[in-house]
Scaffold this active site. Structure first.
Site, PDB file in Angstrom:
ATOM      1  NE  ARG A 251      -3.464  -5.872   1.703  1.00 49.92           N
ATOM      2  CZ  ARG A 251      -2.781  -6.687   0.919  1.00 49.92           C
ATOM      3  NH1 ARG A 251      -3.057  -7.981   0.929  1.00 49.92           N
ATOM      4  NH2 ARG A 251      -1.841  -6.222   0.114  1.00 49.92           N
TER       5      ARG A 251
ATOM      6  NE  ARG B 139      -9.035   9.620  -2.123  1.00 50.21           N
ATOM      7  CZ  ARG B 139      -8.863  10.423  -3.176  1.00 50.21           C
ATOM      8  NH1 ARG B 139      -8.090  11.500  -3.060  1.00 50.21           N
ATOM      9  NH2 ARG B 139      -9.436  10.158  -4.322  1.00 50.21           N
TER      10      ARG B 139
ATOM     11  CG  HIS C  29      -1.884  -1.183   1.168  1.00 51.71           C
ATOM     12  ND1 HIS C  29      -3.131  -1.081   0.601  1.00 51.71           N
ATOM     13  CD2 HIS C  29      -1.749  -2.471   1.563  1.00 51.71           C
ATOM     14  CE1 HIS C  29      -3.740  -2.255   0.662  1.00 51.71           C
ATOM     15  NE2 HIS C  29      -2.924  -3.107   1.250  1.00 51.71           N
ATOM     16  NE  ARG C  30       2.956   1.594  -5.619  1.00 53.78           N
ATOM     17  CZ  ARG C  30       2.340   0.537  -6.139  1.00 53.78           C
ATOM     18  NH1 ARG C  30       2.616  -0.673  -5.689  1.00 53.78           N
ATOM     19  NH2 ARG C  30       1.453   0.679  -7.101  1.00 53.78           N
TER      20      ARG C  30
END
Length: 242
Positions: A163, A153, A83-84
């Protein structure tokens, strides 16, 4: 041989920033309807936040968020850092010398993972290998601490649906629900919206029939917490009981 410490995944809320009150109040400020010090009634806060969420104006949620300290397996952290749109500061196996007694293993109860490569790691160190080389012997069950920061967000609308569903890896599912439990009280309107819409993700109810979609969240929670022998937090049972 040092004693092997076996632990369960854990989540600790470190900090949070912004608030739904502030975001709702800034609506008037940005559009010149009120001075920066203005506040809005709580019922208007809820109405505005839900309106932003419903209408897709999700960028305003980036003005609030949280950071957590997690300890879970390397298998879990490898998925987490995909999750960048988040910030991470993770324990370094290059500089942490596990030969000094800081070695921990994270694995579900009843699953035998041996010593997760510790004996081989120690033998390499005895032969003169530095920690950055000895770490090649370690397995995915090795515990790793990681400081995670996400805006609201990213957390509620991207991370959570991916997840916490039945299609997700059980350990990161447990961690994600613990993270949610830690911040639900800080951002109650957004948390409620996320709870109501999390099952919209197409893979969320994997393995269940269409008529059973309403049970996805509870099944996801019960499955993950039971597998790891962790008690469901009261903040989460309140959502499940409604």
């Amino acid at each position: 041989m040092m004693a092997l410490e076996r632990i369960k995944p854990s989540v600790q809320l470190i900090d949070s920033w912004g608030s739904e009150d502030l975001v709702a109040g800034m609506t008037d400020v940005i559009y010149r309807g009120a001075p920066p010090s203005s506040r809005v009634p709580q019922e208007r806060v809820e109405r505005r936040i839900r309106s932003f969420l419903r209408d897709g104006h999700h960028s305003v949620l980036e003005f609030m968020g949280a950071s957590w300290l997690l300890e879970c397996s390397r298998a879990c952290t490898h998925e987490l850092i995909r999750h960048r749109v988040a910030s991470y500061w993770q324990e370094s196996q290059r500089y942490v010398d596990y030969g000094r007694g800081w070695f921990r293993v994270v694995a579900p109860p009843g699953l035998d993972v041996g010593d997760a490569g510790l004996s081989h790691y120690l033998s390499l160190e005895r032969m003169g290998a530095p920690p950055e080389d000895a770490r090649y012997a370690l397995g995915n069950a090795v515990a790793s601490r990681i400081w995670v920061q996400m805006n609201a967000r990213e957390f509620f609308l991207a991370f959570l649906p991916l997840r916490t569903g039945l299609g997700a890896f059980h350990e990161i599912r447990l961690v994600a629900w613990l993270m949610f439990s830690a911040v639900a009280g800080r951002f109650p309107v957004t948390a409620r919206w996320a709870w109501e819409h999390v099952t919209d993700h197409p893979d969320y109810c994997r393995g269940l029939k269409a008529e059973d979609r309403a049970e996805c969240r509870s099944k996801s929670i019960i499955d993950a917490f039971t597998k790891w022998g962790v008690e469901v937090p009261s903040e989460l049972t309140q959502f499940m009981g409604e």
